[in-house]
Scaffold this active site. Structure first.
Site, PDB file in Angstrom:
ATOM      1  N   HIS A  97       0.855  -1.188   0.000  1.00 56.94           N
ATOM      2  CA  HIS A  97       0.000   0.000   0.000  1.00 56.94           C
ATOM      3  C   HIS A  97       0.889   1.234   0.000  1.00 56.94           C
ATOM      4  O   HIS A  97       1.799   1.333   0.819  1.00 56.94           O
ATOM      5  CB  HIS A  97      -0.889  -0.003   1.247  1.00 56.94           C
ATOM      6  CG  HIS A  97      -1.651   1.275   1.429  1.00 56.94           C
ATOM      7  ND1 HIS A  97      -2.426   1.811   0.419  1.00 56.94           N
ATOM      8  CD2 HIS A  97      -1.757   2.119   2.481  1.00 56.94           C
ATOM      9  CE1 HIS A  97      -2.970   2.936   0.850  1.00 56.94           C
ATOM     10  NE2 HIS A  97      -2.578   3.152   2.095  1.00 56.94           N
ATOM     11  N   HIS A  99       1.114   5.752  -1.053  1.00 55.06           N
ATOM     12  CA  HIS A  99       0.502   7.010  -1.497  1.00 55.06           C
ATOM     13  C   HIS A  99       1.464   7.657  -2.494  1.00 55.06           C
ATOM     14  O   HIS A  99       1.675   8.870  -2.457  1.00 55.06           O
ATOM     15  CB  HIS A  99       0.272   7.954  -0.320  1.00 55.06           C
ATOM     16  CG  HIS A  99      -0.723   7.460   0.679  1.00 55.06           C
ATOM     17  ND1 HIS A  99      -1.111   8.203   1.761  1.00 55.06           N
ATOM     18  CD2 HIS A  99      -1.424   6.309   0.761  1.00 55.06           C
ATOM     19  CE1 HIS A  99      -1.998   7.515   2.478  1.00 55.06           C
ATOM     20  NE2 HIS A  99      -2.198   6.364   1.897  1.00 55.06           N
ATOM     21  N   ASP A 122       2.198  -4.323 -20.847  1.00 51.41           N
ATOM     22  CA  ASP A 122       3.102  -5.397 -20.426  1.00 51.41           C
ATOM     23  C   ASP A 122       2.686  -5.968 -19.071  1.00 51.41           C
ATOM     24  O   ASP A 122       3.052  -7.085 -18.724  1.00 51.41           O
ATOM     25  CB  ASP A 122       4.543  -4.870 -20.292  1.00 51.41           C
ATOM     26  CG  ASP A 122       5.246  -4.772 -21.634  1.00 51.41           C
ATOM     27  OD1 ASP A 122       4.821  -5.462 -22.581  1.00 51.41           O
ATOM     28  OD2 ASP A 122       6.220  -3.990 -21.729  1.00 51.41           O
ATOM     29  N   HIS A 171      -7.615   8.275  -2.043  1.00 51.62           N
ATOM     30  CA  HIS A 171      -6.711   7.730  -1.029  1.00 51.62           C
ATOM     31  C   HIS A 171      -5.323   7.372  -1.575  1.00 51.62           C
ATOM     32  O   HIS A 171      -4.389   8.140  -1.392  1.00 51.62           O
ATOM     33  CB  HIS A 171      -7.419   6.532  -0.375  1.00 51.62           C
ATOM     34  CG  HIS A 171      -6.633   5.872   0.708  1.00 51.62           C
ATOM     35  ND1 HIS A 171      -7.153   4.892   1.507  1.00 51.62           N
ATOM     36  CD2 HIS A 171      -5.349   6.024   1.109  1.00 51.62           C
ATOM     37  CE1 HIS A 171      -6.230   4.497   2.362  1.00 51.62           C
ATOM     38  NE2 HIS A 171      -5.131   5.168   2.137  1.00 51.62           N
ATOM     39  N   TYR A 229       8.589 -13.632 -23.145  1.00 52.24           N
ATOM     40  CA  TYR A 229       9.413 -12.516 -22.714  1.00 52.24           C
ATOM     41  C   TYR A 229      10.324 -12.956 -21.569  1.00 52.24           C
ATOM     42  O   TYR A 229       9.898 -13.673 -20.671  1.00 52.24           O
ATOM     43  CB  TYR A 229       8.522 -11.363 -22.248  1.00 52.24           C
ATOM     44  CG  TYR A 229       9.302 -10.208 -21.657  1.00 52.24           C
ATOM     45  CD1 TYR A 229       9.819  -9.208 -22.459  1.00 52.24           C
ATOM     46  CD2 TYR A 229       9.557 -10.170 -20.283  1.00 52.24           C
ATOM     47  CE1 TYR A 229      10.556  -8.179 -21.918  1.00 52.24           C
ATOM     48  CE2 TYR A 229      10.304  -9.138 -19.748  1.00 52.24           C
ATOM     49  CZ  TYR A 229      10.790  -8.144 -20.565  1.00 52.24           C
ATOM     50  OH  TYR A 229      11.537  -7.138 -20.011  1.00 52.24           O
TER      51      TYR A 229
HETATM   52 ZN   LIG Z   1      -3.185   4.902   3.014  1.00 50.71          ZN
END
Ligand SMILES: [Zn+2]
Length: 235
Positions: A97, A99, A122, A171, A229
């Protein structure tokens, strides 16, 4: 005595260190977890600890009921979202996670990222999806669990193994993969795709999506049955 889950803590630790290394977060922003489906356990970054102060032992090990199995610190405040995704998306072994700025820019604009070029194709064969905005009631109810639900709702008609990333409206990003390292790799890819798409749209606001033929070609040569690939490693 060393923890019997030290290997899982190490995987989470190494993957978390990739976050600042790839420029995906400042200070304590962001978190990565590693999941072992056989043990039913995940290891995740502790809450509010800076990356340069992190230690392997700090990684908090929990089960999918959020019971702490190992670790003295409080787990990331986003743990409940990670747990919701491990419950819903079978076959993933890591979640990141962030930002990161460009991807979060698209999330704040509440826009999915159009598939403008082959770098994008890709890695996934569709636009990077953006969830719906969370309702006030959901924010009140159980914010982190609702963030998980927002993402799962967005994947009702999607295969999370083929589209290993999402923008959460207003977010930031969640990305995943077979391993925690793959999840961070996908976070870095998402940030790069987001930056390229931003430049594309700035130069040509009406830019067209990549033609379907090129999308299929690029996606399938990396991820299709006859993938050719690279040297045979998979993400
Ligand atoms: Zn967050």
């Amino acid at each position: 005595m060393p923890s019997p889950h030290r290997d899982l803590q190490e995987r989470a630790y190494e993957a978390n260190l990739e976050i600042p290394r790839r420029g995906l977060a400042i200070y304590t922003f962001g978190n990565v977890s590693a999941f072992d489906p056989d043990r039913g356990l995940l290891a995740i970054k502790p809450s509010g600890v800076a990356y340069d102060a992190l230690r392997v032992d700090d990684m908090v090990v929990l089960d999918l009921e959020e019971r702490i199995v190992e670790g003295a610190l409080r787990p990331s405040s986003d743990t409940r979202t990670h747990v919701a995704l491990y419950r819903a998306f079978r076959g993933i072994g890591g979640i990141a996670h962030t930002h990161s700025a460009y991807a979060t820019g698209w999330a704040q604009a509440r826009l999915s990222i159009p598939i403008y070029g082959t770098t994008h194709a890709d890695h996934l064969a569709e636009d990077v999806p953006c969830t719906a905005l969370m309702s006030d009631e959901a924010v009140e109810r159980d914010y982190e669990a609702e963030t998980g639900r927002q993402i799962v709702d967005c994947f009702r008609e999607r295969d999370p193994l083929r589209t290993p990333m999402v923008l959460v409206a207003g977010h930031g990003t969640f990305t995943w993969g077979k391993t925690a390292q793959a999840a961070v790799y996908n976070a870095a890819v998402l940030e790069e795709i987001a930056k390229m798409a931003f430049v594309t749209r700035a130069l040509a606001p009406a830019a067209a999506r990549l033609p379907d033929k090129l999308i299929r070609k690029h996606f399938e040569r990396k991820h299709g049955k006859g993938a050719y690939y690279g040297q045979g490693r998979t993400r």
